[in-house]
Design a protein around this motif. Structure first.
Motif, PDB file in Angstrom:
ATOM      1  N   ASN A   1       0.807  -1.211   0.000  1.00  0.00           N
ATOM      2  CA  ASN A   1       0.000   0.000   0.000  1.00  0.00           C
ATOM      3  C   ASN A   1       0.848   1.272   0.000  1.00  0.00           C
ATOM      4  O   ASN A   1       1.516   1.579   0.983  1.00  0.00           O
ATOM      5  CB  ASN A   1      -0.876  -0.059   1.254  1.00  0.00           C
ATOM      6  CG  ASN A   1      -1.665   1.199   1.428  1.00  0.00           C
ATOM      7  OD1 ASN A   1      -1.994   1.884   0.469  1.00  0.00           O
ATOM      8  ND2 ASN A   1      -1.971   1.512   2.683  1.00  0.00           N
TER       9      ASN A   1
ATOM     10  N   ASP B   1      -1.603  -4.225  -3.091  1.00  0.00           N
ATOM     11  CA  ASP B   1      -2.570  -3.847  -2.056  1.00  0.00           C
ATOM     12  C   ASP B   1      -2.857  -2.365  -2.286  1.00  0.00           C
ATOM     13  O   ASP B   1      -2.093  -1.674  -2.963  1.00  0.00           O
ATOM     14  CB  ASP B   1      -1.906  -4.051  -0.676  1.00  0.00           C
ATOM     15  CG  ASP B   1      -2.882  -3.886   0.492  1.00  0.00           C
ATOM     16  OD1 ASP B   1      -4.073  -3.620   0.256  1.00  0.00           O
ATOM     17  OD2 ASP B   1      -2.429  -4.028   1.635  1.00  0.00           O
TER      18      ASP B   1
ATOM     19  N   ILE C   1      -6.736  -7.022  -0.714  1.00  0.00           N
ATOM     20  CA  ILE C   1      -7.380  -5.773  -0.310  1.00  0.00           C
ATOM     21  C   ILE C   1      -8.411  -6.030   0.801  1.00  0.00           C
ATOM     22  O   ILE C   1      -8.933  -7.141   0.915  1.00  0.00           O
ATOM     23  CB  ILE C   1      -8.034  -5.135  -1.578  1.00  0.00           C
ATOM     24  CG1 ILE C   1      -8.514  -3.720  -1.352  1.00  0.00           C
ATOM     25  CG2 ILE C   1      -9.134  -6.002  -2.129  1.00  0.00           C
ATOM     26  CD1 ILE C   1      -9.019  -3.052  -2.649  1.00  0.00           C
TER      27      ILE C   1
END
Ligand code: AMP
Length: 302
Positions: free
Chosen positions: A122, A144, A169
């Motif tokens: 992320n 992600d 996710i």
């Protein structure tokens, strides 16, 4: 096989009903790398500020993680603050300070470019894309993301998804990305955007995975005490992707085992604050927790 990961390395300030920490080691890439290190060689691409103590990099190196792709920039490191509700299921982000990530232009060391497994943890989807472009024909690419980027950089995220094999996710974020609630419908919509497989993280409810023609569910392990859920998703991703890289296969049977391997690492993560739950584990502990997962849902034949 080696894994290259790009993502945040951070100082987290976290409050849960069981305690709080200030400026503790965190970041998506940090959790991912430590968790994946139990399965193979991990190479981190990230940026840290001049406030980032060498002991944190030492910790990664002690786990066999290659840190040559971590740039040291002038200024403060990425910082994130969050608070959890009484049942630990809801998290409020109190602040996100990108700091050195704002001007980060990742440049992979030459030896990182051959990595067959790429995990884009992320972070800004533009940075994820720039890392992906620097790796020579990877075998498997996963990523992600979170609401911060789904809302902040939707077009860049859509471009990235076209080149992704596996999206890992959270359920809320999957629903937001797909624009619907039913997770089976969500999976179909997201898989049309590019990823061939979708792994939906559902906090204490475990993981629901969609790959090939199959669906697979792994429960969250019922623990006596959960201290801090921060990093559970990234630790899951590290165990999951680490398992796939170690066995160099990603067929349905490997995907199922990888989902459980990820769930094992996530379960260790949440037992302690910051990265404490996933440092210095031994293979016996990992194997025993994997077996506990098996026993939890093994109900035999009718
Ligand atoms: P998780 O609990 O697995 O969702 O991940 C929490 C970690 O993600 C924390 O250690 C944070 O430092 C990091 N994080 C939070 N927000 C962001 C963001 N917008 N971009 C990158 N990393 C973030």
């Amino acid at each position: 096989m080696s894994i290259v990961v790009v993502g945040s390395m951070a100082f987290d300030t976290v409050k849960t009903p069981y305690g709080e920490v200030e400026n503790a080691l965190g970041g998506a890439a940090t959790y991912f790398a430590l968790a994946a290190s139990y399965f193979g060689k991990v190479r981190v691409v990230a940026v840290v500020g001049d406030d980032f103590a060498d002991e944190h990099l030492e910790l990664l190196r002690r786990h066999g993680v290659e840190t040559d792709g971590i740039e040291h920039a002038a200024g403060p490191s990425f910082r994130w603050g969050g608070e959890y509700s009484w049942n630990l299921n809801e998290r409020t982000t109190l602040f996100t300070e990108l700091n050195v990530f704002e001007n980060f232009a990742p440049k992979l060391p030459p030896e990182f470019r051959q990595s067959p497994f790429v995990f884009l943890a992320n972070i800004d989807p533009e940075l994820q894309m720039s890392v992906l472009e620097q790796v020579d024909s990877p075998e498997l690419v996963a990523c992600d993301t979170m609401n911060f980027w789904i809302e902040g950089k939707p077009d860049q995220l859509r471009d990235l998804l076209r080149d992704i094999d596996v999206l890992v996710i959270n359920d809320d974020e999957a629903r937001e990305l797909a624009g619907s609630y039913n997770l089976v419908e969500v999976a179909a919509t997201i898989r049309e955007m590019g990823p061939t497989a979708l792994i939906v993280k559902r906090g204490e409810h475990g993981v629901l995975a969609f790959f090939g023609d199959e669906m697979f569910h792994a429960p969250g392990y019922p623990l006596e005490a959960v201290a801090d859920p921060t990093g559970a998703g990234d630790s899951f991703a590290g165990g999951f992707f680490g398992y796939l890289a170690k066995h160099s296969e990603h067929g349905p049977a490997a995907m199922r085992r990888a989902v459980v391997a990820g769930s094992v690492l996530a379960s260790f993560c949440v037992e302690r604050f910051s990265v404490e739950g996933i440092v210095d584990l031994d293979q016996g502990q990992i194997a025993r927790r994997y077996r506990d997962f098996q026993l939890l849902t093994d109900f035999g034949a009718l």
